[in-house]
Design an enzyme around this catalytic site. Structure first.
Site, short mmCIF file in Angstrom:
data_model
loop_
_atom_site.label_atom_id
_atom_site.label_comp_id
_atom_site.label_asym_id
_atom_site.label_seq_id
_atom_site.Cartn_x
_atom_site.Cartn_y
_atom_site.Cartn_z
N LYS A 198 0.85 -1.20 0.00
CA LYS A 198 0.00 0.00 0.00
C LYS A 198 0.88 1.23 0.00
O LYS A 198 1.69 1.45 0.90
CB LYS A 198 -0.92 0.05 1.22
CG LYS A 198 -1.92 1.20 1.10
CD LYS A 198 -2.60 1.57 2.40
CE LYS A 198 -1.81 2.55 3.23
NZ LYS A 198 -1.75 3.93 2.68
N GLU A 248 10.62 0.61 9.94
CA GLU A 248 11.59 1.67 9.67
C GLU A 248 10.87 2.96 9.99
O GLU A 248 10.01 3.40 9.23
CB GLU A 248 12.05 1.60 8.21
CG GLU A 248 13.42 2.22 7.99
CD GLU A 248 13.31 3.70 7.69
OE1 GLU A 248 13.27 4.48 8.67
OE2 GLU A 248 13.27 4.07 6.52
N CYS A 302 13.38 10.52 6.99
CA CYS A 302 13.39 10.01 8.36
C CYS A 302 14.79 10.08 8.96
O CYS A 302 14.94 10.23 10.16
CB CYS A 302 12.86 8.59 8.40
SG CYS A 302 13.54 7.57 7.09
N GLU A 314 10.37 14.90 15.94
CA GLU A 314 10.62 14.80 14.51
C GLU A 314 9.64 15.72 13.79
O GLU A 314 8.43 15.53 13.87
CB GLU A 314 10.43 13.36 14.02
CG GLU A 314 10.76 13.21 12.55
CD GLU A 314 10.54 11.81 12.01
OE1 GLU A 314 9.53 11.19 12.33
OE2 GLU A 314 11.42 11.34 11.26
#
Lengths: 492, 297, 307
Positions: free
Chosen positions: A196, A270, A304, A401
């Site tokens: 997806k 991840e 990331c 983040e």
């Protein structure tokens, strides 16, 4: 009769003020459908309902995509199971390899069109999709193709076997590249896939599906279901999935790990990061500045492993800030399709809102904001690349983040303090170390709790190089020999 | 009942089975003990029932030890593990006796379990300085970089031993984890206390730095939820969990993305089989670190 | 004891070594090389590049006739196209300075001459200075000196510094370009160090190469030197010029250098006063590009003069 030598007529140099013209990548030759459902059993299939995906640089809709229902996910998983049993598990490894090589070549052949579509749908500068995403995606298939018939050599004589059907969910920051990272090793190891793509960036996955058709990949070996988080949840929770691989936020990763508890499904995650980029006073400073810039502004900071925490040795703080200020002023922000654009569009309105909120928090918490003086386009989702000085580790911009072009500058005095500050985060994905002294670099690298360490470099990627995190940045590796492990049963 | 004075018999000195935390042998902070009895119902000893706080203390001790343990040379770690095997060998008779007296094993089975445990330690001792070579490698990236991947310890690992094999089952799960450079808190059933604490004494005399291995005896239903939710634990390994326990452990672990490794319980003779000593019992508790270094003049 | 550029010569301390990361500097140079310069920007860039060329002939076979031809081309690169500017200078050996001076009189095109035992620099200081003085007297506006690589590679940086400082003095009103001969220094760290040293000693321009040693100018070497100029400007507010020379042969190359200056130093340096390209065949390639823009058809060298 000779004429007298005249003073020659000359023309003076043109006036200063050289401006680059727009250099737009032509979109004439790209083609895509107005509507995609899913890609199941080797065919594009209709969906029950659809949603629109836009170009974040113009806010115009590009196409519609299916909102995958539980039933549609089930059809896709059944197709993958059939693909596994009927075709892929019966395909000799050397033939699997050849399919993957074929896909790699087709990616290279369609690279320009795919790069343009990646930029149109994702907002990243064309020079990045052209020079980074596409070459790396092709390289990933090329690299893992070779493993398909050499798996017995991968783990020191251990017996290896595929897991079955892998359910994979990928993010919007590197849509095609993440698909390649997920699909190539899964197929090389003999698994079949239901993937997806992110709901804001499903376009290149559909083009990848066309490539699979062109490559004659047997039906069901790779299936794509489109949709949002609900579709992703239906996929990872499907009882006939053997393996789940997720790249995305730590928040969603946590939820998936929890949902999978007790199911026995193999899982790799991840997740997020808050990478430290450590600049020592003996660093090659001009190159370190470039490393800082690419560390945080590459792909609008939607990375990331971005170097979002800059740790500068206090003795060179002012010098670094002055250079950063200068460098910031030369960044070209704007139309992602312009070949000279350095920083493109923020991927979505929601992400832009989040980034702008953090720009506010930075000031609120007491840091000093430095934003690029560049003009921003009137339409689309854009934000000026920014760094903050006077940031304390407790500030929200230093801890969270942000996933945008926002850098927090902090200082340290000694290598020990640098390591302590770098490690003081629940994340552990990446870190950079800039020093001219090799022994210091290796010593610091060995103490950093992060899966990828860039010495005198940042944001480098390669198909042969394992990528993945420590701590809450996830587990499992993608890329390299170690990237096979998540898709194999290893006995020995 | 006659007193020793009346019978001219020497009064035996009974051992108190405490816990092993940070290189010391404290009593459980809860003060709870459980009377252990052998198969014929005779009292063997009082064993400590570790509490949640004991687990917390053990994690603190492990965290304190973790970095320096991982930072020692692989050669040294290898020697220390081998030293533990030596210490075990020198105590093989008393360990065997404990298995017989306290755990109801036949002399033959006890001896076999001790021997297998010693051999297992030796086997993993040999891995310490080979892991990096076998699991790590240089990566031929397409650019002027020296790029390498190597395994590193995950950090603090909590282990839950199974019911079936008090010594070999414990050694088989602890050895691979410390061999990779992790610090461990291992929880065994209370009934295992005599041999667990004998093993702790082996470790205490084997140059293993304090806190690298901490051994608790307690009830899993009490300790497992605490471990699952504890934010300073990096990974949890467990043997022989029920489905409910698995859901609880993996669900709790997700809060801080802990690594979870679950295996089935097995008897000592099954544990003794060579396939239960494997490189792939070490890898669940390792992280791969990849580093890039430019090559240029 | 004397003072040069604010530094007491005998008390001169060489600049600290500052590292350059080779891979990163090459990556940055390559990235800048991907800029897409089209249409009006290309035209303006090419015209600017012409005005920055030091049109050079440095052959043993150079004669007054050859130099006069070159001067004519420098003043009016393409007769009939008055939109194309003159080159920045003509660069010759000292004995031909007078010829060039006369040919260029009144044109605004500068006469540059190589000196100080060009290209090797292996010679006596007094003789070098004498050559510089006579060359300036003969009419040179600019002197392109070479550093003493023997002293540099032996670590005698004070000697290199002193020679440059003395040459600055000997130049009088003429501008001094200091050639580092980066192809002989080899590493970027040494290029960076030599650049700083030359700037400290009073160089008006720093220049990569004589053109007699391979490799001559490269984009990454130029970037390193531009970064030293930038740092010097940050520290002192003083501008120093830059001249990559040798190996720049195509219009495309020239635009890459311009992009690099533009994005490293900015607008202030985008003029022949602060940036030059040492080249010979480059001019014709640019002219062909300019003609292509005018004609809408690819040009041929047969329509361009030698030089």
């Amino acid at each position: 009769m000779a004429t007298k030598k005249q003073t020659p007529k000359t023309t003076a140099a043109p006036a200063a003020g050289w401006k680059y013209e727009p250099a737009l990548e032509s979109t004439d030759h790209v083609r895509f459908e107005k509507r995609y459902g899913h890609f199941i059993d080797g065919k594009f299939t209709a969906a029950k309902s659809y949603f629109g995906a836009i170009n974040p640089a113009t806010e115009e809709q590009l196409a519609e995509f299916g909102q995958g229902s539980a039933a549609e996910v089930d059809t896709a998983v059944k197709s993958a199971r059939r693909g596994y049993e009927k075709y892929w598990s019966k395909t000799p490894p050397s033939e699997r390899a050849k399919y993957l090589y074929r896909i790699a070549r087709l990616l290279q052949e369609h690279a320009r069109e795919l790069a343009i579509l990646e930029t149109m749908n994702g907002g990243k500068p064309i020079k990045e999709s052209r020079d980074v995403d596409l070459p790396l995606a092709a390289a990933h298939f090329f690299y893992y193709a070779g493993w398909a018939d050499k798996l017995q050599y991968a783990f020191g004589g251990a017996q290896v076997a595929p897991l079955g059907v892998a359910g994979q969910v990928i993010p919007w920051n590197f849509p095609l590249l993440m698909a390649a990272w997920k699909i190539a090793p899964a197929l090389a190891c003999g698994n079949t896939v239901v993937l997806k793509a992110a709901e804001t960036t499903p376009l290149t996955a559909m083009k990848l599906a066309e490539i699979f058709q062109e490559a004659d990949l047997p039906p069901g070996v790779v299936n794509f279901v489109n949709g949002d988080g609900r579709t992703g949840a239906a996929l990872v929770n499907h009882p006939d999935i053997n393996k789940v691989a997720f790249t995305g936020s730590t928040e969603v990763g946590r939820a998936i790990q929890k949902q999978l508890a007790g199911t026995g499904k193999r899982l790799t995650l991840e997740l997020g990061g808050k990478g430290a980029n450590i600049i020592f006073d003996d660093a090659a400073l001009d190159q370190a500045i470039e490393g800082i810039i690419s560390g945080i502004f590459f792909n609008q900071g939607h990375v990331c492993c971005a170097g979002s925490r800059l740790l500068v040795q206090e003795s060179i703080h002012d010098e670094v800030v002055r250079r950063l200020t200068h460098r910031l002023s030369t960044l070209r922000v704007g139309n992602p399709l312009d070949k000279n654009t350095d920083v493109g569009a923020i991927n979505s309105r929601a992400q832009l809102d989040k980034i702008e909120a953090y720009l506010g928090y930075g000031v609120e918490d007491g840091a000093v904001r430095h934003s690029a003086p560049c003009p921003l386009p009137g339409r689309g989702f854009f934000v000026a690349p920014t760094f903050f000085t006077g940031v304390a580790p407790a500030h929200r911009i230093a801890a969270d983040e942000i996933f945008g072009p926002v850098l927090s500058v902090m200082t340290f005095r000694t290598p020990e303090e640098a390591v302590a500050k770098a490690n003081a985060t629940p994340y552990g994905l990446s870190a950079g170390i800039w020093t001219d002294k090799g022994s210091k670099l290796f010593a610091v690298a060995s103490q950093l709790k992060a899966g990828v360490i860039w010495g005198n470099s940042f944001n480098r990627f390669d198909a042969t190089s394992p990528f993945g995190g420590f701590k809450e940045s996830g587990f499992g590796r993608e890329g390299g020999r170690q990237g096979l492990l998540p898709y194999l049963e290893v006995r020995g | 009942m006659k007193t020793p004075a009346q019978t001219n018999m020497r009064l035996t000195v009974a051992k108190t089975y405490k816990l092993f935390i940070g290189g010391a042998f404290p009593r459980t902070e809860s003060g709870r003990s459980v009377a252990l009895r052998n198969r014929s119902g005779e009292f063997v000893a009082n064993a400590s029932r570790a509490s949640r706080k004991d687990l917390r203390e053990a994690v603190v001790a492990a965290r304190k030890a973790a970095e320096s343990w991982a930072g020692r040379t692989a050669y040294l770690r290898s020697q220390i593990l081998y030293r533990a095997a030596e210490m075990m060998e020198s105590r093989r008779e008393s360990l065997t006796a404990t298995l017989v007296k306290a755990h109801g094993k036949t002399a033959k089975a006890a001896e076999a379990e001790v021997s297998a445990s010693i051999d297992r330690l030796v086997w993993y001792a040999g891995w310490c300085d080979k892991l990096t070579q076998v699991l790590g490698n240089q990566n031929p990236v397409a650019g002027p970089f020296f790029n390498m991947s190597s395994p590193e310890a995950t950090g603090v690992v909590v282990l839950f031993a199974g019911e079936s094999s008090p010594l070999l089952g414990l050694v088989s799960i602890v050895a691979p984890v410390i061999c990779g450079g992790n610090a461990v808190v291992a929880c065994s059933p209370i009934a295992h206390a005599p041999i667990v604490i004998d093993f702790a004494e082996v470790l205490a005399t084997s140059d293993l730095p304090a806190g690298v291995v901490n051994l608790l005896t307690g009830n899993r239903d009490e300790l497992l939820p605490t471990a699952a939710s504890h934010r300073d634990i990096d990974a949890i390994g467990a043997v022989g969990l029920s489905m409910e326990e698995q859901v609880l452990l993996e669900g709790g672990a997700s809060a801080t993305i802990k690594r979870v490794w679950i295996d089935t319980d097995r008897t000592s003779s099954a544990w003794a089989l060579a396939d239960h000593q494997s490189l792939y019992r070490i890898t669940p508790f390792l992280e791969v670190k990849t580093s890039w270094h430019p090559m240029g003049l | 004891m004397s003072v040069h550029n604010g530094v007491v010569r005998s008390a001169y301390h060489p600049p600290a070594w500052k590292a350059v990361d080779a891979v990163a500097v090459e990556a940055r140079a390559a990235a800048l090389g991907t800029r897409s310069i089209k249409k009006a920007a290309k035209l303006q860039g090419l015209l600017l590049a012409v005005s920055m060329i030091d049109l050079t002939t440095l052959e043993g076979s150079d004669t007054p006739g050859k130099v006069r031809d070159l001067c004519a081309k420098a003043m009016r690169p393409l007769p009939g196209r008055s939109d194309i500017p003159s080159t920045g200078a003509v660069c010759v050996y000292p004995p031909l300075v007078a010829v060039a001076k006369e040919a260029l009189a009144g044109s605004g095109v500068k006469v540059a001459a190589v000196a100080t035992y060009f290209p090797s620099g292996q010679g006596d200081l007094a003789m070098k200075l004498e050559e510089v003085r006579r060359t300036v007297e003969a009419g040179a506006d600019e002197i392109d000196m070479v550093i003493d690589r023997r002293a540099f590679l032996m670590g005698d940086y004070a000697k290199v510094f002193d020679e440059i400082a003395a040459t600055v003095e000997a130049c009088g009103p003429a501008h001094l370009k200091v050639i580092l001969e980066t192809g002989e220094l080899q590493t970027y760290d040494k290029v960076r160090f030599a650049s700083q040293l030359a700037i400290d000693a009073g160089a008006h321009f720093i220049k990569t190469s004589t053109g007699k040693v391979q490799p001559a100018a490269t984009l990454p070497v130029t970037l390193v030197m531009l970064e030293v100029i930038r740092e010097h400007y940050f520290k002192t507010g003083k501008m120093v010029g830059m001249k990559p020379a040798g190996g720049i042969r195509t219009a495309k190359d020239a635009l890459k250098y311009l992009v690099m200056v533009n994005e490293t130093l900015g607008d202030a340096w985008m003029s022949p006063d602060w940036f030059r390209l040492g080249a010979s065949v480059l001019l014709n390639d640019i002219l062909m590009q300019l003609e292509k823009e005018r004609l809408g058809a690819y040009d041929s060298l047969r329509y361009h003069t030698l030089g």
